[in-house]
Design a protein around this motif. Structure first.
Motif, PDB file in Angstrom:
ATOM      1  N   THR A  58       0.835  -1.203   0.000  1.00  0.00           N
ATOM      2  CA  THR A  58       0.000   0.000   0.000  1.00  0.00           C
ATOM      3  C   THR A  58       0.869   1.252   0.000  1.00  0.00           C
ATOM      4  N   ALA A  59       1.959   1.218   0.771  1.00  0.00           N
ATOM      5  CA  ALA A  59       2.846   2.380   0.831  1.00  0.00           C
ATOM      6  C   ALA A  59       3.515   2.622  -0.528  1.00  0.00           C
ATOM      7  N   ILE A  60       3.841   1.547  -1.223  1.00  0.00           N
ATOM      8  CA  ILE A  60       4.451   1.704  -2.552  1.00  0.00           C
ATOM      9  C   ILE A  60       3.450   2.363  -3.510  1.00  0.00           C
ATOM     10  N   VAL A  61       2.230   1.846  -3.516  1.00  0.00           N
ATOM     11  CA  VAL A  61       1.226   2.377  -4.447  1.00  0.00           C
ATOM     12  C   VAL A  61       0.913   3.837  -4.113  1.00  0.00           C
ATOM     13  N   ALA A  62       0.889   4.151  -2.818  1.00  0.00           N
ATOM     14  CA  ALA A  62       0.560   5.521  -2.404  1.00  0.00           C
ATOM     15  C   ALA A  62       1.669   6.503  -2.770  1.00  0.00           C
ATOM     16  N   SER A  63       2.920   6.051  -2.816  1.00  0.00           N
ATOM     17  CA  SER A  63       4.015   7.022  -2.912  1.00  0.00           C
ATOM     18  C   SER A  63       4.913   6.918  -4.148  1.00  0.00           C
ATOM     19  N   PHE A  70       5.207   1.783  -9.768  1.00  0.00           N
ATOM     20  CA  PHE A  70       3.827   2.158  -9.450  1.00  0.00           C
ATOM     21  C   PHE A  70       2.825   1.304 -10.225  1.00  0.00           C
ATOM     22  N   ASN A  71       3.035   1.128 -11.512  1.00  0.00           N
ATOM     23  CA  ASN A  71       2.080   0.367 -12.336  1.00  0.00           C
ATOM     24  C   ASN A  71       1.918  -1.066 -11.835  1.00  0.00           C
ATOM     25  N   ASN A  72       3.028  -1.733 -11.579  1.00  0.00           N
ATOM     26  CA  ASN A  72       2.962  -3.140 -11.176  1.00  0.00           C
ATOM     27  C   ASN A  72       2.482  -3.295  -9.742  1.00  0.00           C
ATOM     28  N   ALA A  73       2.952  -2.433  -8.838  1.00  0.00           N
ATOM     29  CA  ALA A  73       2.482  -2.495  -7.448  1.00  0.00           C
ATOM     30  C   ALA A  73       0.982  -2.195  -7.397  1.00  0.00           C
ATOM     31  N   GLY A  74       0.555  -1.216  -8.161  1.00  0.00           N
ATOM     32  CA  GLY A  74      -0.870  -0.872  -8.206  1.00  0.00           C
ATOM     33  C   GLY A  74      -1.709  -2.058  -8.645  1.00  0.00           C
ATOM     34  N   GLN A  75      -1.233  -2.754  -9.673  1.00  0.00           N
ATOM     35  CA  GLN A  75      -2.001  -3.897 -10.166  1.00  0.00           C
ATOM     36  C   GLN A  75      -1.966  -5.093  -9.201  1.00  0.00           C
ATOM     37  N   VAL A  76      -0.885  -5.229  -8.440  1.00  0.00           N
ATOM     38  CA  VAL A  76      -0.858  -6.293  -7.417  1.00  0.00           C
ATOM     39  C   VAL A  76      -1.885  -5.963  -6.330  1.00  0.00           C
ATOM     40  N   GLY A 148      -3.453   1.142 -13.733  1.00  0.00           N
ATOM     41  CA  GLY A 148      -3.256   0.370 -12.505  1.00  0.00           C
ATOM     42  C   GLY A 148      -3.351   1.182 -11.234  1.00  0.00           C
ATOM     43  N   SER A 149      -3.931   2.362 -11.299  1.00  0.00           N
ATOM     44  CA  SER A 149      -3.980   3.191 -10.093  1.00  0.00           C
ATOM     45  C   SER A 149      -4.997   2.660  -9.084  1.00  0.00           C
ATOM     46  N   ASN A 150      -4.941   3.214  -7.895  1.00  0.00           N
ATOM     47  CA  ASN A 150      -5.791   2.752  -6.800  1.00  0.00           C
ATOM     48  C   ASN A 150      -6.069   3.964  -5.916  1.00  0.00           C
ATOM     49  N   PRO A 151      -7.236   4.005  -5.274  1.00  0.00           N
ATOM     50  CA  PRO A 151      -7.593   5.173  -4.443  1.00  0.00           C
ATOM     51  C   PRO A 151      -6.635   5.453  -3.281  1.00  0.00           C
ATOM     52  N   VAL A 152      -5.775   4.505  -2.897  1.00  0.00           N
ATOM     53  CA  VAL A 152      -4.815   4.820  -1.821  1.00  0.00           C
ATOM     54  C   VAL A 152      -3.908   5.979  -2.240  1.00  0.00           C
ATOM     55  N   ARG A 153      -3.814   6.184  -3.520  1.00  0.00           N
ATOM     56  CA  ARG A 153      -3.044   7.297  -4.094  1.00  0.00           C
ATOM     57  C   ARG A 153      -3.616   8.638  -3.620  1.00  0.00           C
ATOM     58  N   SER A 154      -4.924   8.657  -3.323  1.00  0.00           N
ATOM     59  CA  SER A 154      -5.588   9.880  -2.848  1.00  0.00           C
ATOM     60  C   SER A 154      -5.891   9.796  -1.362  1.00  0.00           C
ATOM     61  N   GLY A 155      -5.248   8.882  -0.658  1.00  0.00           N
ATOM     62  CA  GLY A 155      -5.461   8.782   0.788  1.00  0.00           C
ATOM     63  C   GLY A 155      -6.742   8.074   1.179  1.00  0.00           C
ATOM     64  N   LEU A 156      -7.369   7.373   0.232  1.00  0.00           N
ATOM     65  CA  LEU A 156      -8.632   6.684   0.519  1.00  0.00           C
ATOM     66  C   LEU A 156      -8.393   5.210   0.826  1.00  0.00           C
TER      67      LEU A 156
END
Ligand code: MN
Length: 198
Positions: A58-63, A70-76, A148-156
């Motif tokens: 989650t920390a990888i995708v967020a930051s 980012f692309n691969n971590a997001g998709q995982v 591959g983005s995810n809402p954790v990117r926006s703190g959700l």
């Protein structure tokens, strides 16, 4: 001490053919067995020696900045949440408990939430995801995430995600994305989704 942060395949809580006819074994074999495995292999191959090597997913995708990590971590993260949100025989046909109350509060009714979430999923242009998330105050949001983005990117906090990449449905539904989205509602494990609110 050597710390090895290896990202691993989530274990499916159902057999590969158990979600049929909504999601066929053929699709699970490719989507889970090949696409997700590839994202996991990729992230494990590219993070060693970077600042992300010992960070949790989650920390990888967020930051992480836009790019391969980012692309691969997001998709995982996306696919782990996705495959663990289904059940062949859900106990509940709709959200229960705290999540049900929040949906009623923020969308008026469960049916209206479903309508809005379905419209966002059907209308997302190209490859991406639709997510239901909660913010730190417990307010719910529906967002469309590209690629591959995810809402954790926006703190959700991501609760429920529909994958609208063609690889998620093309073997079973071809171009009929709306039919696939409508069918998905019957296999959502609302207990698993609701537990993510805490
Ligand atoms: Mn996918």
């Amino acid at each position: 001490m050597l710390i090895i942060m290896t990202h691993e395949m989530p274990k499916l809580p159902y057999a590969n053919n158990a979600l049929e006819p909504v999601i066929s074994q053929h699709t699970i074999d490719f989507h889970y067995g090949k696409h997700l495995q590839t994202y996991i292999n990729n992230i494990n191959n590219i993070i060693p020696g970077t600042e992300y090597e010992n960070k949790d997913l989650t920390a990888i995708v967020a930051s992480a900045p836009d790019g391969a990590i980012f692309n691969n971590a997001g998709q995982v993260l996306n696919h782990t949440l996705y495959f663990l949100q289904f059940s062949p025989k859900p106990v509940h046909k709709e959200a229960v408990g705290k999540l049900a109350e929040a949906i009623k509060h923020d969308f008026g009714s469960f049916d209206n939430f479903k309508k809005e979430f379905t419209a966002a999923s059907v209308g997302l242009f190209g490859s991406g995801w639709t997510w239901l998330s909660a913010d730190k105050d417990g307010k719910l949001h529906i967002t469309k995430e590209a690629n591959g983005s995810n809402p954790v990117r926006s703190g959700l906090i991501p609760l429920l995600g529909f994958d609208v990449w063609e690889h998620a449905y093309y073997l079973d539904y071809q171009n009929r994305r709306a039919d696939h989205i409508n069918a998905l509602w019957s296999i959502i494990d609302w207990d698993a989704v609701g537990n993510r609110m805490k």
